[in-house]
Design a protein around this motif. Structure first.
Motif, short mmCIF file in Angstrom:
data_model
loop_
_atom_site.label_atom_id
_atom_site.label_comp_id
_atom_site.label_asym_id
_atom_site.label_seq_id
_atom_site.Cartn_x
_atom_site.Cartn_y
_atom_site.Cartn_z
N LEU A 203 -10.76 87.03 125.12
CA LEU A 203 -10.35 88.41 125.41
C LEU A 203 -8.85 88.51 125.28
N ALA A 204 -8.39 89.73 125.07
CA ALA A 204 -6.95 90.01 125.08
C ALA A 204 -6.74 91.42 125.59
N ARG A 213 -6.12 90.60 136.44
CA ARG A 213 -6.26 89.16 136.19
C ARG A 213 -7.26 88.54 137.16
N ARG A 214 -7.17 88.93 138.42
CA ARG A 214 -8.10 88.38 139.42
C ARG A 214 -9.54 88.80 139.14
N PHE A 221 -13.69 84.20 133.40
CA PHE A 221 -12.76 83.91 132.29
C PHE A 221 -11.60 83.04 132.77
N GLU A 222 -11.15 82.14 131.91
CA GLU A 222 -9.88 81.45 132.13
C GLU A 222 -8.78 82.33 131.58
N ILE A 223 -7.74 82.59 132.37
CA ILE A 223 -6.74 83.60 132.04
C ILE A 223 -5.37 82.95 131.84
N GLU A 224 -4.65 83.47 130.85
CA GLU A 224 -3.30 82.98 130.55
C GLU A 224 -2.39 84.17 130.28
N GLY A 238 -7.56 85.51 127.40
CA GLY A 238 -8.49 84.72 128.18
C GLY A 238 -9.59 84.12 127.34
N ARG A 239 -10.35 83.25 127.98
CA ARG A 239 -11.43 82.53 127.28
C ARG A 239 -12.55 82.26 128.27
N LYS A 240 -13.78 82.40 127.78
CA LYS A 240 -14.93 82.01 128.59
C LYS A 240 -15.24 80.55 128.31
#
Length: 241
Positions: A203-204, A213-214, A221-224, A238-240
């Motif tokens: 995702l973006a 984000r939370r 999702f892992e978020i950056e 982010g990435r699942k």
């Protein structure tokens, strides 16, 4: 449900601003560059198209169609491109005149924009269009209701009205500002989005709001946080797992 086009104010450079949300549809610093930076680059596109038989993108907020057309142009340039499905939600679809005026700001997309405008006749519920060889599925209505139909359909429990889709490979989270349109950043909505996402799907989004984000992290999702567009300090991808 009756369709209601948005009430727009036109800013300098024909940038449309939704009066109901007090927010613009794309950056005054350049909508095309913004889409490429946030949504394409943020999801590793168009490089991820290579080597795939099919690729599914989903988006919250069709708006002017700029994200779709920019993606389509990038997809067309790939030699061995996959079958592309672009699934998107819009509560207040623009009229044909509003859409044409908005997209006129991007002359390099004119051929694709003309094809979209020729097919543009949104109806409540799901609309299936074929644009330049890609499958465009537009859900006109409340995303929180429509996405439930997709979730049921993917589980084999649908009633047949929803489009048949593969798991989502990439999300464009492009609702209006979370402060002004919190419904599209709702925790329950994002959990359903995560359920529809393929393992390794991404995702973006342009926003880096802490509560968004939370909610994304709670959905799985892992978020950056990464550099935003045009001087904006941060955006999120982010990435699942």
């Amino acid at each position: 449900m009756s369709i209601k086009a948005p009430d727009l104010e036109w800013l300098q450079g024909d940038v449309p601003r939704a009066e109901g949300f007090n927010d613009t549809y794309f950056s005054k610093a350049g909508g095309l560059a913004e889409t490429r930076h946030v949504f394409l680059q943020g999801n590793g596109l168009p490089g991820r198209f290579d080597g795939c038989e099919r690729f599914t993108i989903a988006e919250f907020g069709f708006g002017t169609g700029l994200n779709f057309l920019t993606t389509l142009a990038a997809w067309q340039e790939r030699t061995n491109r996959p079958d592309l499905t672009f699934l998107t939600f819009e509560l207040f679809p623009m009229s044909g005149e509003q859409l044409a005026r908005s997209l006129a700001a991007f002359p390099e997309l004119t051929p694709l924009a003309k094809e979209l405008l020729q097919a543009w006749s949104p109806e409540p519920g799901w609309n299936s269009l074929k644009i330049a060889g890609a499958n465009l599925q537009i859900g006109i209505g409340d995303a929180r209701e429509l996405i439930g139909e997709l979730n049921a359909g993917m589980a084999g429990e649908g009633e047949g009205g929803e489009p048949a889709i593969a798991p989502i490979d990439a999300w464009f989270l492009d609702g209006f500002s979370p402060a002004r349109n919190p419904e599209l950043w709702d925790a329950d909505l994002l959990k359903v989005a995560a359920n529809l996402t393929a393992h390794g799907g991404t995702l973006a989004t342009y926003t880096a709001a802490g509560w968004v984000r939370r909610n994304l992290q709670a959905a799985g999702f892992e978020i950056e946080k990464v550099e935003g567009f045009a001087g904006k300090r941060e955006m999120v991808k982010g990435r699942k797992p």
